[in-house]
Structure formats: C-alpha cells, structure tokens
Design an enzyme around this catalytic site. Structure first.
Site, PDB file in Angstrom:
ATOM      1  CB  THR A 165      -0.926  -0.002   1.234  1.00  0.00           C
ATOM      2  OG1 THR A 165      -1.788  -1.118   1.129  1.00  0.00           O
ATOM      3  CG2 THR A 165      -1.764   1.264   1.329  1.00  0.00           C
ATOM      4  CE1 TYR A 209      -5.858   0.593   0.062  1.00  0.00           C
ATOM      5  CE2 TYR A 209      -3.961  -0.151  -1.205  1.00  0.00           C
ATOM      6  CZ  TYR A 209      -4.691  -0.140  -0.027  1.00  0.00           C
ATOM      7  OH  TYR A 209      -4.252  -0.866   1.042  1.00  0.00           O
ATOM      8  CB  THR A 219       0.488  -3.592   6.234  1.00  0.00           C
ATOM      9  OG1 THR A 219      -0.761  -3.623   5.555  1.00  0.00           O
ATOM     10  CG2 THR A 219       1.080  -2.205   6.197  1.00  0.00           C
ATOM     11  CG  ASP A 220      -2.228  -7.899   3.590  1.00  0.00           C
ATOM     12  OD1 ASP A 220      -2.488  -6.814   4.137  1.00  0.00           O
ATOM     13  OD2 ASP A 220      -2.974  -8.443   2.758  1.00  0.00           O
ATOM     14  CE  LYS A 260      -3.017  -4.947   7.859  1.00  0.00           C
ATOM     15  NZ  LYS A 260      -3.050  -5.085   6.391  1.00  0.00           N
ATOM     16  CD  GLU A 313      -5.438 -26.875  26.860  1.00  0.00           C
ATOM     17  OE1 GLU A 313      -5.871 -27.918  26.361  1.00  0.00           O
ATOM     18  OE2 GLU A 313      -6.110 -26.168  27.644  1.00  0.00           O
TER      19      GLU A 313
HETATM   20  N1  GLU Z   1      -2.627  -6.429   0.742  1.00  0.00           N
HETATM   21  C1  GLU Z   1      -1.634  -5.493   0.324  1.00  0.00           C
HETATM   22  C2  GLU Z   1      -0.240  -5.879   0.759  1.00  0.00           C
HETATM   23  O1  GLU Z   1      -0.034  -6.502   1.750  1.00  0.00           O
HETATM   24  C3  GLU Z   1      -1.921  -4.118   0.826  1.00  0.00           C
HETATM   25  C4  GLU Z   1      -1.916  -4.025   2.322  1.00  0.00           C
HETATM   26  C5  GLU Z   1      -1.025  -2.939   2.828  1.00  0.00           C
HETATM   27  O2  GLU Z   1       0.091  -2.743   2.318  1.00  0.00           O
HETATM   28  O3  GLU Z   1      -1.448  -2.285   3.776  1.00  0.00           O
HETATM   29  O4  GLU Z   1       0.696  -5.504   0.108  1.00  0.00           O
END
Ligand code: GLU
Length: 373
Positions: free
Chosen positions: A57, A71, A137-138, A210, A330
C-alpha cells in the site's frame, strides 16, 4: 527541496506525499544531483541508507483521495516514493532499489530468500549504514522476523508500510517512510534487531503483528513497542532480549531455499483431512494454530501423533493473539515429541520453523530454538 526542514514540513507531510504521487512528481531524485555545491562535505557526514522497495500500500494508488481502503497496491516505483518525501535527504544519503512490485500477500519463500540475500549483501558494504524495506502490511511481520533471524549484521534494518495509499487524504506512508529512514540512519538502532516504523512507533520486528486491517494504528506487539520516532529523532525505551541477527545461528548466505511449513487453523468441528493434504503437498512441519493455549481436539490427537510418526514436525501454536503456549500443559508435548511455538503467532512460528529446519529436524533442538528466538 533539499533544504526543507522537518519541523516546518511536519503538518504537511501527508499532503505533500499525496500531491507528489498524484501529480506524478519526480523522476529519481538522486541525492548527488539535488545537493547544494557545499553539500559534498555534508553528505560525507550523513549516513547512507538504501531503500529496498517491494510494493504494498505504501506504493499504492487509488482513483480518488477519499479512497483510503479501495485502491491498487504496488503501483508507485521507488524513485517516486523517495521523491515524495524529500525530508529524508536531510537525514541520510538515500538511494532506492526496486526489488519487487507486489502486494505482500503474494510473497513466496523464494522472494523472501532473495530479499534477505540482498539486504545482507548491502549491509556488508562499508558505504551502507542502514537498509529500509518498503513492504505491504499483510505479511510485513513475517518478512521483518525472517530478516531478524537470518541477516548477520548489527546495522539497522527497518521494514515499513502504510495503511493508506499515498493518494488518500491523511496518507500515512510519508511519515512512516521518513521515520524508517530516521531509524535506519540512527546509531541508537544499531544492534536492536529488525524494527518496523508504523504510526510513529518503533516496533520490534520479531514481536509485531498486524491487528486491524483498516486504520493506521494497525501494528501492535503484546510486549509493547521499542520506542518512538518524533520529528526526526529516535527514542528507544526497550530492547529485544531474544537472539537475532549477529547472535543468530542462522545466516542467509547459507540458505538458498526454505522447507515447506503448513499452518492449520483451529476451530470447532475441524476437518482431519486437511493435515493429510498438507503432508502430501510436502510440508515438513505443521503449525497447529490451536484454540486457547494451543489446544488440540480429542478427535485430532491421533492424527497429529500419526503426522509426527511419519517424520513431520508438529508445532503447537495458538490462534489467540496474546499470551504464550505452555509446553506440556494442554497436551503432553514431551510424550508426543511435539514442539510449542511459545509466544510466536502461527505465521511467525511458520517462519522460524522453516528457518530452523534448514539446520535441524531434531525436536529438542527445534524446541530450544523456539525458546531462544
Ligand atoms: N494487501 C496489500 C499488501 O499486503 C496491501 C496491504 C497494505 O500494504 O497495507 O501488500
């Protein structure tokens, strides 16, 4: 542009970033070209930071400034990312390399290894003081942990992303990137392990997860952030106690591929055949993302024992975000020869298992590694 002071520019950072991207601003702003005449001496004093761009992103673009969540990721090339945050040049001599241009959910192990080797190669150079990796971020938390485990360097490595594309109102990428360069250029970050700069915080790459998928405050560690970056200065309050980088026994220079590790997500009424499918696909270990404290349903215990008897490693992790899985609580892990993931979430346990399996498949050794990293 070069003389832009960070204090004056602070309230405008998001807007500058968005405008710069929207207007297609800037071919590669090589630092040497932008420098004032008297700047050569100043440049020699500044640290050298390389930005390795992989997409996400932070390199995303939307159709409208109101599109904060709709986007396309991985659109904007690294030279434009750097051009959009000219303040980085007051902190360091910055240059960029486009390693990939992908959304991070599309990362493969082969790409992880390739990225790790490039980071390691760069940090061996005397003229590189720190590396920033821009990333979706994924799966950012996996890449940060991987680099923490395998890159043998004390120099700062910072992984950074954003939750909003640069074209959005209140885009967070510009400040996150400026903060990343600040950390990568700082002496305080030397030896701290891989860090992640999101939302003003310096997070520990090993610990961070995340936690939400919309807002800029998406990254969280149950053990707390390491510190903050404020107006171009780092403030560290904690350190990572686990083995990493220079104290790690793993070295990306000796890793060319990673063994396959699967994750099975725990729930009520599970489908036992999923485990068989993972084994048939070649998984050398299965991370069981169990409920609660890494629980295993009674009707699956024999299945997991069977998996272990066939040579694959069983790792008990938990789908619960916080806490840690207790060995022999467990389930009788000693008796079944299983491993527990301790406080690592399933995705991070998968990374550590894959890295560890490049050296050993002895379960006692694997458990030691899960305690120590
Ligand atoms: N799903 C995309 C990725 O991980 C966009 C998520 C992001 O960068 O916040 O690149």
């Amino acid at each position: 542009m070069f003389s832009c002071r960070s204090g004056a520019a602070l309230p405008l950072r998001g807007a500058v970033f968005a405008l710069a991207l929207a207007s297609g601003f800037g071919a590669a702003p090589l630092v040497a070209r932008e420098m004032p005449e008297a700047g050569a001496a100043a440049a020699a004093k500044k640290p050298n930071v390389v930005i390795l761009a992989t997409g996400g992103t932070i390199a995303g673009a939307g159709a409208d400034a109101a599109n904060s969540a709709t986007y396309t990721a991985a659109k904007v090339p690294v030279d434009k990312l750097i051009a959009a945050v000219p303040q980085v040049n007051t902190i360091a001599n910055v240059r960029g390399e486009q390693v990939f241009q992908i959304a991070s959910e599309s990362f493969t192990d082969a790409q992880l290894v390739q990225l790790g080797k490039r980071v390691s190669q760069l940090l061996k150079q005397d003229d590189v003081d720190g590396v920033v990796v821009t990333h979706g971020t994924d799966t950012l938390e996996e890449t940060a942990f991987f680099l923490d485990l395998v890159v043998k360097s004390d120099k700062p490595i910072v992984v950074v992303g954003s939750m909003r594309p640069g074209t959005a109102i209140s885009a967070d990428g510009a400040l996150n990137l400026l903060d990343a360069v600040t950390v990568a250029a700082s002496k305080e970050a030397i030896g701290q392990g891989v860090t992640v700069t999101m939302n003003d915080y310096i997070q520990c790459g090993r610990d961070v997860n995340k936690r939400t998928n919309i807002v800029p405050s998406a990254f969280y560690s149950q053990w707390g952030p390491l510190g903050m970056v404020v107006e171009g200065k780092t403030y560290f309050f904690r350190s990572l106690t686990k083995r990493h980088n220079m104290s790690s026994e793993f070295d990306i220079d000796q890793i060319d591929s990673l063994p396959l590790v699967g994750i099975v997500y725990g729930s009520g009424n599970m489908i036992p055949g999923v485990y068989d499918a993972e084994l048939q696909a070649g998984a050398k270990a299965i991370v069981n993302a169990g409920t609660g404290n890494g629980s295993v349903p009674g009707y699956l215990v024999d299945k997991l024992k069977d998996i272990r008897s066939k040579g694959a490693i069983v790792i008990r992790s938990s789908r619960v975000p916080d806490g840690f899985v207790l060995r022999n609580a467990e389930q009788p892990d000693d008796k079944y020869d299983w491993v527990v993931a301790h406080d690592l979430n399933p995705a991070k346990a998968k990374i550590l298992a894959a890295v560890a399996l490049t050296k050993t498949s002895d379960t006692k050794e694997l458990q030691r590694i899960f305690w120590e990293y």
